[in-house]
Write an enzyme that holds these catalytic residues in place. Structure first.
Site, mmCIF file in Angstrom:
data_model
loop_
_atom_site.group_PDB
_atom_site.id
_atom_site.type_symbol
_atom_site.label_atom_id
_atom_site.label_comp_id
_atom_site.label_asym_id
_atom_site.label_seq_id
_atom_site.Cartn_x
_atom_site.Cartn_y
_atom_site.Cartn_z
ATOM 1 N N PRO A 214 0.828 -1.209 0.000
ATOM 2 C CA PRO A 214 0.000 0.000 0.000
ATOM 3 C C PRO A 214 0.868 1.266 0.000
ATOM 4 O O PRO A 214 1.909 1.304 0.662
ATOM 5 C CB PRO A 214 -0.830 -0.109 1.280
ATOM 6 C CG PRO A 214 -0.337 -1.289 2.025
ATOM 7 C CD PRO A 214 0.559 -2.090 1.139
ATOM 8 N N ALA B 193 1.408 4.458 3.338
ATOM 9 C CA ALA B 193 0.764 3.807 4.481
ATOM 10 C C ALA B 193 1.779 3.307 5.503
ATOM 11 O O ALA B 193 1.443 2.503 6.366
ATOM 12 C CB ALA B 193 -0.100 2.653 3.984
ATOM 13 N N GLY B 194 3.029 3.731 5.383
ATOM 14 C CA GLY B 194 4.034 3.331 6.374
ATOM 15 C C GLY B 194 4.571 1.931 6.166
ATOM 16 O O GLY B 194 5.137 1.342 7.075
ATOM 17 N N GLY C 48 6.645 1.196 3.500
ATOM 18 C CA GLY C 48 7.900 1.261 2.744
ATOM 19 C C GLY C 48 7.744 1.057 1.245
ATOM 20 O O GLY C 48 8.680 0.588 0.588
ATOM 21 N N SER C 49 6.591 1.426 0.685
ATOM 22 C CA SER C 49 6.397 1.158 -0.747
ATOM 23 C C SER C 49 7.439 1.877 -1.608
ATOM 24 O O SER C 49 7.994 1.287 -2.544
ATOM 25 C CB SER C 49 4.977 1.523 -1.198
ATOM 26 O OG SER C 49 4.811 2.909 -1.184
ATOM 27 N N ALA D 115 10.532 2.893 -0.785
ATOM 28 C CA ALA D 115 11.872 2.300 -0.623
ATOM 29 C C ALA D 115 11.931 0.939 -1.314
ATOM 30 O O ALA D 115 12.950 0.585 -1.915
ATOM 31 C CB ALA D 115 12.201 2.167 0.856
ATOM 32 N N ALA D 116 10.835 0.185 -1.261
ATOM 33 C CA ALA D 116 10.839 -1.149 -1.888
ATOM 34 C C ALA D 116 10.943 -1.028 -3.408
ATOM 35 O O ALA D 116 11.672 -1.803 -4.048
ATOM 36 C CB ALA D 116 9.580 -1.914 -1.498
ATOM 37 N N ASP E 93 13.930 2.514 6.569
ATOM 38 C CA ASP E 93 13.148 1.820 5.532
ATOM 39 C C ASP E 93 14.050 1.122 4.510
ATOM 40 O O ASP E 93 13.918 -0.078 4.265
ATOM 41 C CB ASP E 93 12.259 2.820 4.765
ATOM 42 C CG ASP E 93 11.003 3.182 5.530
ATOM 43 O OD1 ASP E 93 11.004 3.009 6.764
ATOM 44 O OD2 ASP E 93 10.027 3.644 4.908
HETATM 45 O O1 PMV Z 1 7.886 5.669 5.994
HETATM 46 P P1 PMV Z 1 7.117 5.485 7.245
HETATM 47 O O2 PMV Z 1 5.749 6.047 7.240
HETATM 48 O O3 PMV Z 1 7.217 4.088 7.777
HETATM 49 O O4 PMV Z 1 7.799 6.394 8.391
HETATM 50 C C1 PMV Z 1 9.114 6.338 8.621
HETATM 51 C C2 PMV Z 1 9.362 6.388 10.071
HETATM 52 C C3 PMV Z 1 9.815 7.715 10.625
HETATM 53 O O5 PMV Z 1 10.584 7.369 11.780
HETATM 54 C C4 PMV Z 1 8.619 8.547 11.043
HETATM 55 C C5 PMV Z 1 10.664 8.525 9.673
HETATM 56 C C6 PMV Z 1 12.031 7.936 9.372
HETATM 57 O O6 PMV Z 1 12.659 8.406 8.431
HETATM 58 O O7 PMV Z 1 12.492 7.026 10.093
#
Ligand code: PMV
Length: 316
Positions: free
Chosen positions: A101, A104-105, A107-108, A110-111, A152
């Site tokens: 997703p 949504a946190g 890692g889309s 970065a992946a 990530d």
């Molecule tokens: O990319 P997300 O939504 O999983 O957020 C990353 C986590 C944070 O600690 C908020 C930011 C970071 O760069 O580590």
């Protein structure tokens, strides 16, 4: 020229988001149930240098040259090309598909970067080690997030649970007993850059208060690491609950996240918290395996648009 495929998993942060941006440690794990897949194939009839990008999930079909230079996919290709020093890439199509997703946190972004780096470097005859893939994906992360911690790209490139701290060598997490996690998606998309920026401003106004909270998060992360390394999931629950409370204090939760956290707990989860930047995206809960379905159903009833059960497996 042979075609190459590479995949990269999604990720979830178990403990330590936000504090990790300020030098504290965090724990993150890959989520292989969702992934980005990149397929690079030659187009021998097109002139060298012609690169087509096809990413149907985001309705993108374009020539690389027609994308703005700061488009994350164009930037990932450019970073990779300069890393391996190719003058002209043979004509090819880069096909990108992802079940992770977006925003949504999980890692889309970065992946996708990691899978592009892997598939394209292999296609060009210069496969890269995980360290380089992670470092290059970090360059792209900076474009998305401004001040990313690097967690990530690290967990996704190394495909292993990590204890991550900025400017420290990566430490793979040792896992003693299986841990079952249920992830619930609020369906609310959230910009990591914006939430991280808000936290930065609040930290500037109350540096002492925020530093104290980040220290408390760091202590939770250290305890969690010891438990994962030696014990069972039951002890992780209270740490998750505490981490969620600290994330609420820095105002990155939301009514939707709190509702899902509560629903998971009421359905029998041992602990639950938001995961990632917050204000939307996903929450996670740690559960006894036999309750995973019950918790997942409760999350859906409470409004989760998607749930996912994943496991942290012991080292063999
Ligand atoms: O990319 P997300 O939504 O999983 O957020 C990353 C986590 C944070 O600690 C908020 C930011 C970071 O760069 O580590």
């Amino acid at each position: 020229m042979p075609a190459y495929t590479a995949t990269a998993p999604g990720k979830i942060i178990l403990f330590g988001e936000h504090a990790v941006v300020y030098g504290r440690p965090a724990i993150a794990i890959p989520v292989p149930e969702v992934q980005a897949r990149v397929y690079v194939s030659a187009n021998p009839r097109s002139p060298a240098g012609n690169i087509m990008i096809k990413a149907p999930d985001i309705d993108l079909e374009a020539k690389l040259d027609d994308l703005p230079a700061d488009h994350p996919i164009a930037f990932a290709v450019q970073v990779l090309q300069s890393e391996i020093g190719v003058r002209q890439t043979p004509a090819c199509t880069i096909q990108i598909n992802s079940t992770i997703p977006i925003a949504a946190g999980m890692g889309s972004g970065a992946a996708v970067s990691v899978a592009v780096m892997r598939a394209l470097s292999a296609f060009l005859g210069h496969p890269l080690p995980d360290e380089r893939v992670s470092a290059l994906a970090y360059e792209v992360e900076k474009l998305y997030h401004g001040t990313p911690s690097g967690v990530d790209n690290t967990v996704i490139a190394f495909k292993t649970p990590v204890f991550y701290q900025r400017e420290h060598p990566i430490e793979k997490l040792s896992v003693k007993l299986p841990v079952t996690l249920v992830i619930g998606d609020t369906g609310v998309s959230s910009s990591t850059a914006m939430v991280v920026g808000d936290v930065r401003r609040a930290w500037q106004t109350d540096t002492e208060g925020y530093e104290a909270i980040f220290d408390q998060v760091a202590n939770l992360v250290l305890s969690a690491r010891r438990i994962i390394d030696s014990g069972g999931p039951a002890e992780l629950g209270p740490l998750m609950d505490e981490n969620h409370q600290l994330l609420k204090k820095i105002r990155v939760s939301s009514p939707e996240l709190d509702k899902l956290v509560l629903a998971a707990k009421q359905a029998g989860a041992i602990g639950a918290k938001l995961s990632g930047a917050g204000r939307g995206g996903n929450m996670i809960s740690v559960v006894e395996p036999e309750l995973a379905l019950q918790v997942s159903n409760a999350l859906e009833e409470a409004g989760a648009v998607r749930t996912l059960i994943t496991r942290l497996f012991p080292d063999i």
